[in-house]
Design an enzyme around this catalytic site. Sequence first.
Site, mmCIF file in Angstrom:
data_model
loop_
_atom_site.group_PDB
_atom_site.id
_atom_site.type_symbol
_atom_site.label_atom_id
_atom_site.label_comp_id
_atom_site.label_asym_id
_atom_site.label_seq_id
_atom_site.Cartn_x
_atom_site.Cartn_y
_atom_site.Cartn_z
ATOM 1 N N CYS A 12 0.792 -1.121 0.078
ATOM 2 C CA CYS A 12 -0.045 -0.109 0.068
ATOM 3 C C CYS A 12 1.072 1.438 0.126
ATOM 4 O O CYS A 12 2.320 1.175 -0.058
ATOM 5 C CB CYS A 12 -0.979 0.002 1.206
ATOM 6 S SG CYS A 12 -0.081 0.148 2.635
ATOM 7 N N HIS A 41 6.566 -7.528 6.800
ATOM 8 C CA HIS A 41 6.788 -8.853 7.309
ATOM 9 C C HIS A 41 6.912 -9.440 5.894
ATOM 10 O O HIS A 41 6.167 -10.214 5.232
ATOM 11 C CB HIS A 41 5.436 -9.337 7.788
ATOM 12 C CG HIS A 41 5.279 -8.655 9.163
ATOM 13 N ND1 HIS A 41 6.389 -9.100 10.129
ATOM 14 C CD2 HIS A 41 4.688 -7.653 9.669
ATOM 15 C CE1 HIS A 41 6.034 -8.398 11.424
ATOM 16 N NE2 HIS A 41 5.045 -7.421 11.090
ATOM 17 N N GLU A 128 0.493 -0.810 15.875
ATOM 18 C CA GLU A 128 -0.272 0.239 15.424
ATOM 19 C C GLU A 128 -0.954 0.774 16.473
ATOM 20 O O GLU A 128 -0.980 2.099 17.099
ATOM 21 C CB GLU A 128 -0.812 0.101 14.151
ATOM 22 C CG GLU A 128 -1.696 1.467 13.662
ATOM 23 C CD GLU A 128 -2.850 1.453 12.793
ATOM 24 O OE1 GLU A 128 -2.603 0.640 11.626
ATOM 25 O OE2 GLU A 128 -3.860 2.092 12.812
ATOM 26 N N THR A 167 -6.179 1.610 11.441
ATOM 27 C CA THR A 167 -6.560 1.764 10.012
ATOM 28 C C THR A 167 -7.100 0.398 9.235
ATOM 29 O O THR A 167 -7.663 0.723 8.052
ATOM 30 C CB THR A 167 -5.240 2.168 9.459
ATOM 31 O OG1 THR A 167 -4.250 1.433 9.470
ATOM 32 C CG2 THR A 167 -4.608 3.582 9.816
ATOM 33 N N SER A 223 1.272 -14.630 5.750
ATOM 34 C CA SER A 223 0.728 -13.335 5.793
ATOM 35 C C SER A 223 -0.670 -13.533 5.810
ATOM 36 O O SER A 223 -1.463 -13.890 4.962
ATOM 37 C CB SER A 223 0.975 -12.667 4.514
ATOM 38 O OG SER A 223 0.262 -11.730 3.992
#
Length: 283
Positions: A12, A41, A128, A167, A223
């Site tokens: 992103c 990651h 985060e 987010t 992931s």
Amino acid sequence: MNVKVAKTAGFCFGVERAVNKVYEEIEKSEGKIYTFGPIIHNEEVVKDLEAKGVSVINTEDELKNLESGTVIIRSHGVPKHIYDILSEKGLKVVDATCPFVKKIHKAVSEESGKGRHVVIVGDPTHPEVLGIMGWCVTDNFTIVKNAVEANELIFENNMKISIVSQTTFNYHKFKEIVEIITKKGYDIFVINTICSATEERQKEAAEIASSSDAMIVIGGKSSSNTQKLYEICLKECANTYYIQTLDDLDLRQLELLQNVGITAGASTPKKIIEEVQKRCQKR
Ligand code: F3S
């Protein structure tokens, strides 16, 4: 073969910006470079950075023990006191916190500064969220990770509450949590801080998969956002293949197929996506 690569495949905006900052720093920095936590990651990227002299530091103690060098803050952001440690130690800081995350830091700092109770909707163990907590100016905040926890919330009747979100939180779940808190009758101010990057990537993947004969999803096996992408694509296209790198691609599976789609998880570098695309086109 027609090969269509999703525009949203891979990093992103915030992750791309952070990774680029590390490579820029390698070019211009003379001293030692550290990232506070792995920049993304993805083992390949972290190994490549290591080979170029970038070390990962994982704890506050390690940070406190540094005597010199440059410390890069990754896109997730960090609590305010980490900046304090960095400045006390006189270390050079490259701040790659995603601007969307920075906006949340500013919001919680202002809202808690006004005496409002801050509710952070998100995973309490995610870096985060730990970073966001660290920007509230008082301990007057609560983390809510799901509807059950929202139902259990009890504040004093005159409590003024400001709600923000991690987010990457799911918008529908966030809305549900906000509705539960609203029904409790508190004075509420909602700041929607969800970033649409993940949702857009999933939407585009589903669209491409639905019109493809085969779909390739690229990303690390562990992931979770790549696994989610794989599930989404599989629903739309039975010939969906999950690969980590070009080596996992079995072109025999794509023989005689006309339309192949490609997408990738948030920590998949562009280079791997391009390699897979080229190999498919050469077939
Ligand atoms: Fe990425 Fe920043 Fe959104 S890191 S997911 S663009 S908040």
